[in-house]
Enzyme design. Structure first.
Site, PDB file in Angstrom:
ATOM      1  N   HIS A  20       7.564   2.098  -5.738  1.00 51.12           N
ATOM      2  CA  HIS A  20       6.960   2.606  -4.871  1.00 51.12           C
ATOM      3  C   HIS A  20       7.231   1.626  -3.263  1.00 51.12           C
ATOM      4  CE1 HIS A  20       3.861   0.195  -6.099  1.00 51.12           C
ATOM      5  NE2 HIS A  20       3.089   0.239  -5.038  1.00 51.12           N
ATOM      6  N   ASP A  24       4.464  -5.423  -2.167  1.00 46.97           N
ATOM      7  CA  ASP A  24       4.450  -6.529  -3.196  1.00 46.97           C
ATOM      8  C   ASP A  24       5.558  -5.777  -4.295  1.00 46.97           C
ATOM      9  OD1 ASP A  24       2.567  -4.348  -3.388  1.00 46.97           O
ATOM     10  OD2 ASP A  24       1.622  -5.231  -5.220  1.00 46.97           O
TER      11      ASP A  24
HETATM   12 ZN   LIG Z   1       1.269  -3.495  -5.913  1.00 47.42          ZN
HETATM   13 ZN   LIG Z   2       0.906  -0.353  -4.545  1.00 48.48          ZN
END
Ligand SMILES: [Zn+2]
Ligand SMILES: [Zn+2]
Length: 263
Positions: A20, A24
């Site tokens: 996604h 991060d």
């Molecule tokens: Zn994450």
């Molecule tokens: Zn996330």
């Protein structure tokens, strides 16, 4: 940097899977793509990910006026639908739709049934490719005069069983995963919080260590790897202790650790 640290050969990377578009999980991608460019990569790189990834990367390349030495084959999957995104004669990869604040998908890697293993020490002389194929399928080999040369039972061993691995990144506890992950050998599942922070986990679309372990137990998986821990936990052991109360065969996915999937 970590690929370098763990001595993974860049030339062996041909496919990248992104779950996604939270930073991060992919902010390092453009750096990796640039490194591959600086090394003069020529072969096509496949990148699977959510819709939007192609635009983001293309824009970064456009404004840095970079013309890569290799082509990228973007494959954006459809959110909320489980689909086979890759398949060859050895394995397949399926998307595992997750429940997060933005479109997010895990990935299920499934090996296909394998062929029998030839006991080289039991074979005298050289095998031709067609003899190898016959033996791997468990069929005896005859010569032109119809005399038995190799008895498949004697010169082969049973195949290794096919193994499976699932990577489930950021998600709320999702009960339907019990079915999707049924009997998977190794599952990575996020466990951002401990269960005393269940409300926080639900509001931020994350899972608790206990929930991940309950999922592992209910799905009857082999081994559970926990990851994506909140930075509030300096000591990760309590997360492991909590999870093991519900699913014994749990480990922490610590960067650089190695886990045996198949024997
Ligand atoms: Zn994450
Ligand atoms: Zn996330």
């Amino acid at each position: 940097m970590l690929i370098k640290k763990y001595k993974i050969k860049l030339s062996r990377i041909n496919t990248i899977l992104i779950s996604h578009l939270h930073g991060d999980h992919y902010y390092g991608l453009i750096g990796l793509l640039s490194t591959l460019h600086l090394y003069g990569r020529k072969t096509v790189l496949k990148i699977f990910g959510p819709p939007g990834l192609r635009d983001i990367i293309s824009l970064q390349l456009k404004y840095s006026e970079t013309r890569l030495t290799y082509d990228i084959d973007f494959r954006e999957w459809e959110p909320n639908v489980s689909s086979v995104i890759y398949e060859d004669d050895k394995m397949m990869i399926k998307t595992v739709p997750l429940e997060h604040r933005v479109s997010c998908s895990g990935y299920l890697f499934q090996e296909k049934p394998k062929s029998r293993r030839i006991r080289r020490e039991a074979v005298e002389g050289h095998l031709t490719p067609s003899q190898v194929n016959l033996l791997k399928m468990g069929e005896d080999v005859y010569n032109e005069d119809n005399q038995l040369i190799y008895d498949a039972k004697l010169v082969t061993l049973p195949p290794y069983r096919p193994f499976s691995y699932a990577f489930c990144s950021d998600t709320r506890y999702k009960p339907s995963l019990i079915e999707t992950l049924n009997k998977v050998d190794l599952v990575y599942h996020e466990a951002t919080f401990m269960h005393d922070m269940l409300d926080r986990a639900q509001n931020t679309y994350h899972t608790t260590a206990r929930q991940a372990a309950e999922l592992a137990r209910d799905a009857n998986i082999g081994k559970l790897l926990l990851g994506h821990f909140s930075t509030r936990y300096r000591d990760l052991n309590p997360l492991l202790v909590e999870a093991r109360q519900y699913f014994e065969n749990t480990e922490l996915a610590i960067e650089g650790e190695k886990f045996v999937v198949s024997e």
